[in-house]
Scaffold this active site. Structure first.
Site, short mmCIF file in Angstrom:
data_model
loop_
_atom_site.label_atom_id
_atom_site.label_comp_id
_atom_site.label_asym_id
_atom_site.label_seq_id
_atom_site.Cartn_x
_atom_site.Cartn_y
_atom_site.Cartn_z
N TYR A 300 0.85 -1.19 0.00
CA TYR A 300 0.00 0.00 0.00
C TYR A 300 0.89 1.25 0.00
CZ TYR A 300 -4.07 2.88 1.45
OH TYR A 300 -5.09 3.81 1.53
N CYS A 301 0.73 2.09 -1.02
CA CYS A 301 1.44 3.38 -1.11
C CYS A 301 2.95 3.15 -1.05
CB CYS A 301 0.94 4.31 -0.03
SG CYS A 301 1.51 6.03 -0.23
#
Length: 568
Positions: A300-301
């Site tokens: 994530y990210c």
């Protein structure tokens, strides 16, 4: 002859600007102004258009004073909540304030973007900083020019003003404009409540294994690499919107990284440490506990950028079977050539300024990073709370996402400096110019199937930039474009009736994001269901769920959510 000494170089304008204006605020304004002064004909046309608009606004003001209802000369943008009160249209004085403010605001910002001969990045930087000032001086931000604030004060006999003063004192003591009650939730009781155990702890992370809720689970576990810039429990908020709980309910064995909140002692920890001692250690632990040869990994990210680097690191060793069979990316940049609005904070001078700030402490305070992100959406993330807290005297909301957003973490100096320079400034990952732990990273050598998710209104990782990964990696890609932004586009549980929509389809080797979207039909509902169907096809056969977490080599150390997430 005696050696002649070289004259010392006197500091020039660039050196002075790097010290006094590291973010290029004044310099970008200067360049915009200079571009107009050197194009007087176009400047005259711009003034002529402004004069025409000014006459239209004046005509509207006089018509409203005479009781004549007309349309706005400068209409309010539909979602601009600053001017939702009917008084901004029905009261001639407030209507005049609104129209004059909008006229000057839009004329100035439009002129900066239209600066003749000015490069796009400089225009974006100049407009960004001008908008910060313009948003700050909006009439809605001051008591005597905000009709709602005046009404609240009259209706409450001044109680809203007293409470607003108390709220201001509270934020002054906190050193920030608070968005949420910092005592609204307790981790492990209200948020991050999915049962599990910490099965690995080292100087970088805790690894949490979650308790199965189905009698059988897929044989291949799912490891989620959370971003170290935030705490992991954005993926495990309340039961109704917990991605972790949803995956467990679908029959997957789930592991999640919980990164340690570092102090000065960790100043020299670098990206290679995060890759090898962090993510690779988590991969090996998940395999050892479950007995699986390979796992599915999710990033994530910034966790996704790290996972991508690890995938390329594995691919650099062609003689070894990678321990990750397939992977998923959420709102992840791998090509940083256009990082979006955050780019206004990124330049050689700005990074040097940030490094100077980290030098003494050994880390970047997470609150500093949080303020930067809030400045990307000042009206909704700063001035909204100024107005509602100080002018209206309202109590802070108890909103789980905002609570998580304010629960900031620190970033190690060496790691953050490397990340800014090698990725944001240099874009070396996409260029194949990075060497980590003795291996050169080439994204094109990654062959494992990828499921990638971008978010339509994402201002931190713009979806068209995340889409570039589809053309950089060498394996098949299924891409999802979710509606909403960086957080709510990902925390998107299935609900009935469907709350959001998404586009999904094959994007293998694609480079044109808009062309891809134009060829895909929008689907109502949550992409979580599409993703879990994709995972079920790839994560092995069903087998009996384990009776307990961990293994002999990795016994449980603490109940979820663990210890690191509680550190401030």
């Amino acid at each position: 002859m005696p050696a002649q000494s070289t004259p010392a170089k006197l500091p020039g304008w660039e050196d002075f600007a790097a010290i006094t204006d590291p973010f290029g605020i004044a310099d970008s304004w200067r360049q915009s102004l200079q571009s107009w002064l050197t194009h007087p004909d176009q400047l005259g046309e711009r003034y002529q258009q402004f004069a025409t608009d000014w006459l239209a606004v004046n005509q509207q003001i006089w018509q409203r004073l005479c009781g004549i209802t007309t349309g706005d000369a400068i209409p309010v943008i539909e979602h601009d909540e600053r001017f939702h009160d009917p008084a901004w249209s029905t009261h001639p004085g407030f209507d005049a304030l609104k129209e004059i403010y909008l006229l000057h605001t839009r004329a100035l910002v439009d002129a900066i973007y239209a600066s003749p001969g000015l490069d796009t990045k400089t225009a974006q930087r100049a407009a960004f900083w001008v908008k910060q000032w313009l948003d700050a001086v909006a009439p809605s931000n001051f008591f005597w020019t905000n009709p709602t604030a005046i009404d609240h004060a009259l209706e409450s006999n001044g109680e809203s003003l007293r409470q607003g003063a108390a709220n201001f004192a509270r934020d002054l003591a906190a050193g920030d404009v608070l968005m949420v009650d910092p005592h609204a939730f307790t981790l492990g009781r209200d948020l991050a409540t999915t049962p599990g155990e910490v099965v690995l702890r080292n100087e970088l992370l805790e690894l949490i294994q979650y308790t199965p809720t189905t009698p059988q689970v897929r044989s291949m576990p799912v490891l989620i690499v959370a971003p170290w810039i935030n705490k992991f429990y954005i993926l495990d908020l309340k039961p109704r919107n917990s991605l972790v709980r949803y995956l467990v309910s679908q029959g997957f064995t789930v592991f999640v990284t919980s990164w340690k909140n570092p102090g000065p002692e960790a100043r020299d920890t670098g990206f290679e440490d995060y890759l090898i001692k962090g993510v690779l250690a988590a991969v090996d632990t998940a395999r050892e506990i479950t007995g699986a040869e390979q796992i599915h990994a999710v990033g994530y990210c910034l966790g996704g950028t790290t996972l991508t680097s690890l995938m390329a690191w594995f691919a650099a060793d062609a003689a070894t079977t990678p321990p990750i069979a397939h992977w998923t990316l959420f709102t992840t940049l791998t090509d940083f050539s256009d990082p979006g609005e955050i780019g206004v904070f990124l330049s050689e001078a700005a990074v040097g300024f940030i490094e100077q700030g980290m030098a003494g402490k050994g880390y970047l305070d997470g609150r500093e990073m949080a303020r930067s992100f809030r400045m990307l959406r000042p009206n909704s993330l700063i001035w909204h709370y100024v107005v509602h807290s100080y002018l209206y005297g309202e109590a802070l909301p108890a909103f789980d996402v905002l609570f998580w957003n304010m629960d900031a973490t620190r970033m190690r100096a060496a790691m953050h400096s490397w990340y800014l320079r090698e990725l944001y400034l240099g874009n070396h990952l996409a260029q194949g110019a990075l060497t980590i732990a003795g291996r050169r990273l080439d994204l094109g050598s990654i062959r494992q199937p990828l499921y990638a998710v971008g978010c339509e209104q994402d201002h931190i990782a713009p979806w068209k930039q995340t889409f570039r990964t589809c053309g950089l990696v060498g394996g098949p890609v299924r891409y999802v474009l979710a509606t909403s932004g960086h957080i709510l586009g990902i925390i998107n549980p299935p609900v009935d009736p469907p709350k959001r929509r998404y586009w999904v389809g094959d994007a293998s080797g694609c480079s044109d994001a808009e062309q891809w979207r134009a060829s895909i039909a929008k689907v109502p509902g949550s992409w979580w269901e599409d993703w879990t169907a994709w995972l079920h096809e790839r994560c092995g056969e069903w087998r009996d769920a384990p009776a307990a977490a961990g293994s002999a080599g990795h016994p449980p150390l603490a109940a979820a959510p663990g210890c690191y997430v509680l550190e401030k």
